[in-house]
Design an enzyme around this catalytic site. Structure first.
Site, PDB file in Angstrom:
ATOM      1  N   ASP A 296       0.868  -1.179   0.000  1.00 37.87           N
ATOM      2  CA  ASP A 296       0.000   0.000   0.000  1.00 37.87           C
ATOM      3  C   ASP A 296       0.912   1.239   0.000  1.00 37.87           C
ATOM      4  O   ASP A 296       2.127   1.150   0.215  1.00 37.87           O
ATOM      5  CB  ASP A 296      -0.956  -0.015   1.196  1.00 37.87           C
ATOM      6  CG  ASP A 296      -2.179   0.866   0.926  1.00 37.87           C
ATOM      7  OD1 ASP A 296      -2.101   1.737   0.042  1.00 37.87           O
ATOM      8  OD2 ASP A 296      -3.210   0.694   1.596  1.00 37.87           O
TER       9      ASP A 296
HETATM   10  C1  NOJ Z   1      -3.974   3.944  -0.035  1.00 35.27           C
HETATM   11  C2  NOJ Z   1      -5.157   3.014   0.058  1.00 35.27           C
HETATM   12  O1  NOJ Z   1      -5.122   2.342   1.304  1.00 35.27           O
HETATM   13  C3  NOJ Z   1      -5.206   2.009  -1.059  1.00 35.27           C
HETATM   14  O2  NOJ Z   1      -6.409   1.318  -0.962  1.00 35.27           O
HETATM   15  C4  NOJ Z   1      -5.060   2.687  -2.387  1.00 35.27           C
HETATM   16  O3  NOJ Z   1      -5.151   1.734  -3.412  1.00 35.27           O
HETATM   17  C5  NOJ Z   1      -3.750   3.417  -2.433  1.00 35.27           C
HETATM   18  N1  NOJ Z   1      -3.714   4.422  -1.375  1.00 35.27           N
HETATM   19  C6  NOJ Z   1      -3.520   4.090  -3.782  1.00 35.27           C
HETATM   20  O4  NOJ Z   1      -4.409   5.113  -3.964  1.00 35.27           O
END
Ligand code: NOJ
Length: 770
Positions: A296
């Site tokens: 993430d």
């Molecule tokens: C953080 C989020 O937790 C995740 O779900 C997302 O795909 C990424 N950012 C990218 O935007």
């Protein structure tokens, strides 16, 4: 019932390697070429990836393992792309800019390796569909697959190859804002939605034309954040992990999902992004996942904040050792800045780098990016404006809505009866709050709000008056406010607020009916949008009570991403329609439902609590001590939900009968056939979601009071009767036991219920024997 859909079966369809193994730099010269119409064979992909790996320097490999966010034109990243320091970027949506950066990679980098463009395509790209919790409420996997395939087609046309979805986190605490992005509380429904979404995004095989790579996120347990507070730690027992939180991920892997995202939080004391057991032992060794894992955003770097890694170098090492192939970073990555040094110091090997980068290269090969790295900008424009996509979005919004209450048959509205309509509430004419969060490439002007749809659809003899009545806003701003297209509203002064409130009530007073659109603004549910209360934000409850006090009929339409405390409304408001954030065609869909041009048939994908004190609340709890007081565990209120899991009304009525099992007794490894008759007992057509629940009476473990093990959304004409069949396999009775640390299938007695929600009463029993 078996939900999994095997990628290997599609691979076996492939005749031979349909793309010859040309040196990469030769094929990379072509531009907008057609892509393979059959999946590439595994051996061809591996051979080609290895041949490229042989030519890559370690720095180029580390570059492929690095991804960064790009907002805006991306000019600042171009030099790094040419230097081979980035393998993927995320957050670009403009085909022209995407092509420009792709040229930098393909023409400018030494080995001409194309970039993989990622984006959170969660519920649509240009055309916006209902949010995932809404799509899950349709209980219609084929509709969900279709919706995500439209999203994929639009994204791919614009140059996006990869979505960070579906979110497969089971959520049993609606204080957690990201409940809106998932399929709710149940692993069986969650698995069905996981498979549908993977199939929708990826098509029949990874690399299918007009499709994109899916990403099963956030592995794993993110939905169990302590106190429902986003990013907080999750402490989950083995029993719950294997039986509740893992199944949607396992189903997605079986369905051939191309990538998995590691979660942010600590799972049982170990950050998910540094958790070797999760990412290797479970995901790769037990489930045979062959794609790649992306962290993430900033999750590798944050291993230091989490008190796990010593410094960025240690963080990168812990992540790569755990099994994170690609790091999602902002500006920089710890992989890029520290792995070269770690390699020199012998703290990782070239072999480790190869193993990490190979599935990334393989994914690019399967997608056909080496042959077809660019998009046709004119074609993209055409695809993004396809009217069929808008029709599909409306259909999805209609099928996702859940009718919670309809006293006295107020709905569907008789147009001739209500000549003057008060449209009230802060969400009635808000395009952002009609589409919901995770929307970046839409055209806000295209979104149809409820007010607009009513104005367009009501005849000239109907008089519509609108007033928002109240304003709602977060106490602490959302970190996403800066990157969404939300229009800022000036806050009302106290006197203005009082005037607006009074105006709304007054409009209701002189109208025949009030349609109130209440709920949460889009930034109130989603990432970083947890709450300590489930109340209707602001003064919406007061407005509702004041309008009800006028004595006029009231229809409450909810736009929201989580269950809210509507206990008062559930007793005083005659009609309540849960519409979620229904997407760009949401207003049209809602008006169709209100006037009976469409019939609500969605069902709740979670147990709707009476108030926040009941959470976590879910139907598949264990019996435990004193089952006779199960619904009276609190001394001051029922411990049952306000609306049970699987609940939803229709304008039609239904009955169930004739529950039959193929045998009263079967061996533990045998299957059982179950059939039931469902009848539409009314004069209007409607859909019923036939739900099958199972309970094991005794065994190695004590088991939940009931668990969903089959469902089918069945359309029924007036007075039509259909027989619905289910097959209950051995896997439906299997569960992971913390006693044996393995999957078990017990000899036991079982209850089966079939009906229209999780309180179904039509009942049969069977037994398993050795
Ligand atoms: C953080 C989020 O937790 C995740 O779900 C997302 O795909 C990424 N950012 C990218 O935007």
């Amino acid at each position: 019932m078996k939900l999994s859909w095997h990628f290997s079966s599609f691979l076996s369809l492939s005749l031979t390697a349909s793309v010859c193994v040309l040196p990469v730099w030769v094929v990379a010269q072509s531009s907008v070429a057609p892509r393979a119409l059959t999946p590439l064979s595994d051996s061809a992909v591996v051979k080609r990836a290895n041949s490229l790996l042989n030519q890559m320097t370690s720095d180029e490999k580390i570059g492929q393992m690095s991804q960064i966010f790009i907002f805006g034109s991306g000019q600042i990243a171009e030099e790094r792309i040419r230097a081979g320091q980035l393998g993927s970027v995320l957050f670009m949506t403009d085909p022209a800019l995407i092509n420009r950066l792709q040229h930098a990679a393909v023409d400018g980098s030494r080995l001409h390796i194309p970039l993989l463009f990622g984006l959170d395509v969660i519920h649509g790209f240009r055309t916006i569909f209902p949010v995932p919790i809404g799509m899950a409420a349709s209980w219609d996997p084929s509709m969900v697959a279709k919706a995500q395939s439209v999203a994929a087609e639009e994204a791919r046309a614009a140059g996006v190859h990869w979505t960070f979805g579906p979110m497969l986190d089971i959520t049993r605490d609606p204080r957690w804002g990201r409940i809106v992005e998932g399929a709710g509380e149940d692993p069986y429904l969650g698995s069905a939605m996981a498979v549908a979404q993977v199939r929708g995004f990826q098509g029949p095989y990874l690399g299918a034309p007009n499709h994109i790579v899916a990403d099963a996120k956030h592995f794993a347990g993110y939905g169990a954040a302590e106190g429902g507070r986003d990013y907080d730690a999750a402490d989950i027992s083995d029993d719950q992990l294997w039986n509740v939180y893992f199944p949607p991920f396992k189903s997605a892997v079986d369905a051939g999902v191309g990538t998995v995202m590691s979660a942010y939080m600590d799972l049982n004391g170990i950050p998910a992004t540094g958790n070797r057991w999760l990412l290797r032992d479970v995901l790769r060794d037990q489930w045979h996942f062959k794609g790649f894992v992306v962290s993430d955003a900033m999750a590798v770097d944050h291993l230091t904040n989490q008190g796990f890694a010593k410094d960025p170098q240690d963080a990168a090492l812990r992540a790569i050792n755990a099994g994170v192939n690609m790091e999602m970073g902002i500006g920089k990555t710890d992989y890029g800045t520290t792995l070269p040094e770690s390699l020199k110091a012998g703290r990782i090997t070239v072999r480790q780098l190869d193993d990490a980068v190979r599935p990334i290269i393989e994914t690019k090969i399967r997608l056909g990016l080496f042959e077809s790295p660019y998009v046709d900008e004119a074609l993209a424009n055409h695809v993004l404006n396809d009217p069929d996509h808008r029709a599909e979005a409306m259909h999805s919004a209609e099928r996702s809505s859940v009718l919670l209450r309809n006293e006295g048959g107020l709905l569907p509205l008789q147009a001739s009866r209500y000549k003057s309509i008060a449209v009230l509430g802060p969400l009635a004419d808000s395009d952002n709050d009609t589409t919901g969060s995770w929307v970046f490439a839409n055209d806000p002007g295209e979104t149809v709000t409820v007010l607009q749809a009513l104005e367009r659809q009501a005849g000239s003899e109907t008089h519509i008056e609108y007033a928002p009545g109240v304003q709602i806003a977060r106490t602490f701003p959302s970190p996403f406010d800066g990157i969404t297209k939300v229009k800022k509203q000036a806050a009302w002064s106290e006197s203005q607020a009082a005037e607006e409130f009074a105006k709304a009530v007054q409009i209701a007073q002189h109208s025949d009916i009030a349609i109130m659109i209440l709920g949460e603004a889009q930034n109130m549910s989603g990432e970083s949008a947890s709450r300590s209360s489930l109340d209707l934000p602001g003064k919406q409850e007061q407005l509702l009570e004041a309008v009800i006090a006028t004595g006029k009929p009231v229809v409450l339409v909810l736009l929201n991403g989580r269950p809210l405390d509507i206990s008062w409304a559930s007793e005083h408001v005659p009609a309540i329609l849960e519409a979620w954030y229904p997407g760009s065609q949401g207003g049209n869909a809602i008006v169709n439902l209100l006037y009976g041009k469409a019939v609500p048939g969605g069902k709740l994908p979670f147990s709707w609590p009476r108030d926040v004190g009941q959470v976590p609340i879910f139907y598949a709890h264990n019996t435990t001590h004193a089952p006779q007081t199960q619904s009276k565990r609190y001394w001051e209120e029922e411990s049952t939900p306000l609306y049970p899991f699987g609940f939803g009304l229709s304008y039609a009525t239904f009955s169930f009968s004739n529950l039959r099992l193929s045998k009263p007794e079967l061996k533990v490894n045998e299957s059982l056939d179950v059939s039931v008759d469902v009848e539409n007992t009314s004069d209007v057509p409607g859909d019923q979601v036939v739900q099958l629940y199972l309970h094991q009476r005794f065994g190695t473990n004590s088991r939940p009071v009931r668990e969903l093990k089959g469902f089918r959304r069945v359309p029924l004409s007036p007075h039509e009767r259909k027989t619905v069949q289910f097959s209950l396999g051995k896997e439906d009775r299997a569960y992971w036991s913390a006693a044996t640390k393995s999957w078990v299938n017990d000899v036991s007695q079982f209850d089966v219920w079939v009906g229209g929600d999780s309180t179904a009463t039509l009942h049969e029993t069977f037994a398993t024997i050795p």
